[in-house]
Design a protein around this motif. Sequence first.
Motif, short mmCIF file in Angstrom:
data_model
loop_
_atom_site.label_atom_id
_atom_site.label_comp_id
_atom_site.label_asym_id
_atom_site.label_seq_id
_atom_site.Cartn_x
_atom_site.Cartn_y
_atom_site.Cartn_z
N ARG A 43 0.85 -1.20 0.00
CA ARG A 43 0.00 0.00 0.00
C ARG A 43 0.87 1.23 0.00
NH1 ARG A 43 -4.23 0.37 4.67
NH2 ARG A 43 -2.50 1.36 5.82
N GLY A 44 0.78 1.99 -1.08
CA GLY A 44 1.53 3.23 -1.20
C GLY A 44 0.63 4.44 -1.08
N ALA A 64 11.67 -5.61 -12.37
CA ALA A 64 10.78 -4.82 -13.23
C ALA A 64 9.36 -4.84 -12.69
CB ALA A 64 10.82 -5.36 -14.66
N TRP A 65 8.96 -5.96 -12.11
CA TRP A 65 7.63 -6.07 -11.50
C TRP A 65 7.54 -5.15 -10.27
CZ3 TRP A 65 4.08 -10.49 -12.66
CH2 TRP A 65 4.51 -11.25 -13.76
N LEU A 66 8.63 -5.04 -9.53
CA LEU A 66 8.62 -4.12 -8.38
C LEU A 66 8.56 -2.68 -8.86
CD1 LEU A 66 8.70 -3.61 -5.38
CD2 LEU A 66 11.21 -3.79 -5.46
N ALA A 67 9.26 -2.37 -9.94
CA ALA A 67 9.16 -1.02 -10.50
C ALA A 67 7.71 -0.70 -10.85
CB ALA A 67 10.06 -0.89 -11.73
N ALA A 68 7.01 -1.68 -11.41
CA ALA A 68 5.60 -1.48 -11.76
C ALA A 68 4.75 -1.26 -10.51
CB ALA A 68 5.08 -2.68 -12.54
N ALA A 69 5.02 -2.04 -9.46
CA ALA A 69 4.27 -1.89 -8.22
C ALA A 69 4.47 -0.50 -7.63
CB ALA A 69 4.69 -2.97 -7.22
N ILE A 70 5.71 -0.02 -7.64
CA ILE A 70 5.99 1.31 -7.11
C ILE A 70 5.35 2.38 -7.99
CG2 ILE A 70 7.86 2.97 -6.69
CD1 ILE A 70 9.57 0.56 -5.80
N ASP A 71 5.42 2.20 -9.29
CA ASP A 71 4.80 3.14 -10.22
C ASP A 71 3.30 3.29 -9.92
OD1 ASP A 71 4.78 4.54 -13.05
OD2 ASP A 71 3.16 3.07 -13.12
N GLY A 73 1.64 2.35 -7.09
CA GLY A 73 1.31 2.68 -5.71
C GLY A 73 1.84 4.01 -5.23
N TRP A 74 2.84 4.56 -5.95
CA TRP A 74 3.49 5.80 -5.48
C TRP A 74 3.35 6.95 -6.48
CZ3 TRP A 74 4.44 1.40 -3.01
CH2 TRP A 74 4.81 1.44 -1.66
N LEU A 255 -4.80 -6.57 -11.53
CA LEU A 255 -5.66 -6.35 -12.69
C LEU A 255 -6.05 -4.88 -12.81
CD1 LEU A 255 -7.93 -9.51 -12.46
CD2 LEU A 255 -6.22 -9.02 -14.22
N ALA A 256 -6.20 -4.21 -11.68
CA ALA A 256 -6.51 -2.78 -11.71
C ALA A 256 -5.37 -2.01 -12.36
CB ALA A 256 -6.78 -2.26 -10.30
N MET A 257 -4.13 -2.45 -12.12
CA MET A 257 -2.98 -1.83 -12.78
C MET A 257 -3.09 -1.99 -14.29
SD MET A 257 1.13 -2.67 -12.35
CE MET A 257 0.97 -3.00 -10.60
N GLY A 258 -3.43 -3.21 -14.74
CA GLY A 258 -3.61 -3.44 -16.18
C GLY A 258 -4.76 -2.63 -16.74
N ALA A 259 -5.84 -2.51 -15.99
CA ALA A 259 -6.99 -1.73 -16.45
C ALA A 259 -6.63 -0.25 -16.56
CB ALA A 259 -8.17 -1.93 -15.52
N ALA A 260 -5.81 0.25 -15.63
CA ALA A 260 -5.36 1.64 -15.72
C ALA A 260 -4.55 1.86 -16.99
CB ALA A 260 -4.54 2.01 -14.49
N LEU A 261 -3.71 0.88 -17.34
CA LEU A 261 -2.94 0.96 -18.57
C LEU A 261 -3.84 0.95 -19.78
CD1 LEU A 261 -0.42 0.79 -20.37
CD2 LEU A 261 -0.30 -1.66 -19.84
#
Length: 337
Positions: A43-44, A64-71, A73-74, A255-261
């Motif tokens: 949770r960011g 790279a997956w962590l970079a996506a998570a930070i992108d 959430g932050w 999936l919400a990350m993918g939907a945002a994309l």
Amino acid sequence: MPAALHLPSVPPLDEVRAHAYVVSLPLVTPFRGLAHREAMLLRGPAGWTEFSPFAEYEDAEASAWLAAAIDFGWQNAPTAHRTEIRVNATVPAVSAAAVPEVLARFDGCRTAKVKVAERGGTLADDIARVRAVRETMGALGRIRIDANGAWSLDEAEHAVHALAEFDLEYVEQPCARLDELRELRRRIRYMGVPIAADESVRKADDPLAVARADAADLLVIKAQPLGGVHRVLQLVAEAGLPVVVSSALDTSVGLAMGAALAGALPRLDYDCGLGTASLLGADVTVDPLRPEHGTVPVRRPEVDASALAEYAAPAERSRWWAERLARCHALLAASVG
């Protein structure tokens, strides 16, 4: 590490892991040899996000997956051009008899992606599975197949011919190498079956090489493996090819990350692979991003505390993920710093 370069900064590890939870969610049908899907939720400041590279991935790839998570959430999400995304059903390498039950979990989906070339399976199994999908969906349904790069060039050509009677929308990653994709595309061009690249994008040192090589008609893109929503939007703009946004068996947070994309893309011609919450036997929210009338919304779901407790991974797996998070964070911080 190119993915990290699209982060303005990497928050301190203590901040990233301050609200970290590891879950193990049961799958309705085994997928990629898995019966459960593990994921780390973070949770960011911008909300819940997900770090869920598959266990076999090395740290360099997982970072790279962590970079996506930070992108996600932050950073603030990009402006959305649409509020809902049309999605496809996903049919694992099940028996033909199991196909109707799988498709019934994907409410209103007009497109199905069918896994083929599974280890231990045969082309006859693939034909039977795709035939069952066509019979279940009817003549107006759209069918795409995904071989995950498992075929040789000649095997791919033979398989496409064998499956062409089912009116394929496209064939995803039929071969592993760019030269094979390019040659197969030349061989089957007269058939009008497009080739989509997935692994040749997300696992490549240069994700745009497949587009420059004229080896694919469209690209399958995933937010987590490619370093996050903002980075992928730049890649799509540079590639100049149509795209399908897909997922990696994520929780509804991923999936919400993918939907945002998908929502932020100026052009979206294909149904997206963001309906895979229907393959999960449980989720981390009481309002999962499952397909309804063939679509999922562009929204960030709220994580349910009781689900985090009920589906918490065993202690040794949580420790494994915590150590992995620390190693990947160190790689990201070093590349940005």
